[in-house]
Design an enzyme around this catalytic site. Structure first.
Site, short mmCIF file in Angstrom:
data_model
loop_
_atom_site.label_atom_id
_atom_site.label_comp_id
_atom_site.label_asym_id
_atom_site.label_seq_id
_atom_site.Cartn_x
_atom_site.Cartn_y
_atom_site.Cartn_z
N TYR A 1 24.98 -15.71 0.89
CA TYR A 1 25.88 -15.06 1.85
C TYR A 1 27.05 -14.42 1.09
O TYR A 1 27.42 -13.27 1.34
CB TYR A 1 26.36 -16.11 2.85
CG TYR A 1 27.23 -15.56 3.97
CD1 TYR A 1 26.74 -14.65 4.89
CD2 TYR A 1 28.54 -16.00 4.12
CE1 TYR A 1 27.54 -14.17 5.93
CE2 TYR A 1 29.35 -15.54 5.15
CZ TYR A 1 28.84 -14.61 6.06
OH TYR A 1 29.62 -14.14 7.08
N SER B 1 33.30 -10.08 4.66
CA SER B 1 33.83 -11.44 4.85
C SER B 1 34.79 -11.75 3.72
O SER B 1 34.75 -11.12 2.66
CB SER B 1 32.67 -12.43 4.84
OG SER B 1 33.17 -13.73 4.65
#
Ligand SMILES: NC(=O)c1ccc[n+]([C@@H]2O[C@H](COP(=O)([O-])OP(=O)(O)OC[C@H]3O[C@@H](n4cnc5c(N)ncnc54)[C@H](OP(=O)(O)O)[C@@H]3O)[C@@H](O)[C@H]2O)c1
Length: 278
Positions: A171, A158
């Site tokens: 995350y 990401s």
């Protein structure tokens, strides 16, 4: 090299690809594209009804075979069982795509939930799902690639792996770890098993999906939140990504067109990671 040869790179006839989290938004789009390029496609996910819905979206004239298989990326026994099923039905696995992952609202700071109070189980869940949920499938499905001395693994990182985004510490850290693990496994496979095993990752920018909808848009009005506006103002291309924006880079990394590429993490982010903000 001519056009015909170049086009043949993207014909995946005879290849079997497994996509963890393939019932999800981004994994499902990749599954459809691979099916359209003649691969056999296996969707591994926990929710078999959702997996079936993706299979129903597959092109009707697809040449490859499609299947779904239950698997929890955090449960090695379920992955071993899936591996047996796939080997029996399709033979060797050529491609592994690790698309299971995501954040969870309970691991996100909010006005009434500070970093200091983020619950341990939420932090552990997000860390495990993204990092171990990538490592464990690589162990189970990568073993056959090591034995046959060929294969392609694609991880899903990401934007926040390069520079962490606010509010989602577990995350961000887990995706940064995926970048590191992608490089580690690329080197390990090439040095110890075969240079014909490649391991890369894509790093999607901002795609409006169920995972982040509540962070980027107001629930009642659908208007952009302050965070959504801030993201767009830091995205030179001035829009969120569509799932199909992933396909060109993904197919390239899976295909022999990228035969000399391993350990790479490719941003697909409309320029977000290139922009300093000024
Ligand atoms: N959407 C974005 O903007 C964006 C941006 C950058 C990176 N990514 C990454 O891209 C990947 C796919 O994201 P997405 O937006 O497509 O999310 P998604 O629609 O939520 O898809 C994720 C899929 O993974 C499955 N999954 C979750 N836990 C699992 C487990 N333990 N075992 C097996 N499957 C499991 C989910 O199934 P359940 O319904 O059972 O949970 C879901 O089908 C993720 O790694 C995400 O972090 C997304």
């Amino acid at each position: 090299m001519n056009l015909e040869e170049l086009q043949s790179f993207y014909d995946f006839s005879g290849c079997t690809a497994l996509i963890t989290g393939g019932a999800g938004v981004l994994g499902g789009e990749i599954a459809c594209a691979l099916m359209g390029c003649n691969a056999n496609v296996v969707i591994l996910d926990r929710d078999q009804e959702l997996a079936q819905k993706v299979i129903e979206r597959f092109p009707k004239d697809a040449k490859g075979r499609a299947a779904r298989v239950f698997g929890d990326v955090l449960n090695p026994e379920s992955l071993q069982q899936a591996n047996k099923t796939i080997n029996a039905e399709f033979g060797a696995l050529n491609i592994l795509i690790n698309a299971a992952g995501g954040n969870h609202p309970s691991a996100t700071t909010k006005p009434d939930l500070s970093f200091f109070d983020l619950p341990l189980d939420a932090l552990r869940h997000v860390g495990d799902l993204n990092l171990l949920g990538t490592i464990l499938p690589c162990q189970v499905f990568g073993r056959g690639m090591a034995e046959r001395e060929e294969g392609v693994i694609l991880n899903v990182s990401s934007m926040n792996a390069f520079r962490p985004l606010t509010r989602i510490p577990a995350y961000s850290a887990a995706k940064a770890a995926i970048n590191n693990f992608t490089q580690w496994l690329a080197v390990h496979m090439a040095q110890n098993y075969s240079p014909r095993i490649r391991v890369n990752a894509i790093a999607p920018g901002f795609f409006l999906t169920e995972q982040n909808r509540s962070l980027l848009t107001e629930k009642d009005t659908g208007e952009l939140t302050a965070r959504g506006k801030s993201i767009l103002s830091h995205t030179p291309m001035q829009r969120f990504g569509n799932p199909e924006d992933l396909l060109g880079a993904t197919l390239w990394l899976l295909s022999p067109a990228s035969a000399f590429v391993t350990g790479a993490v490719i941003p697909i982010d409309g320029g977000f990671s290139a922009f300093s903000g000024v």
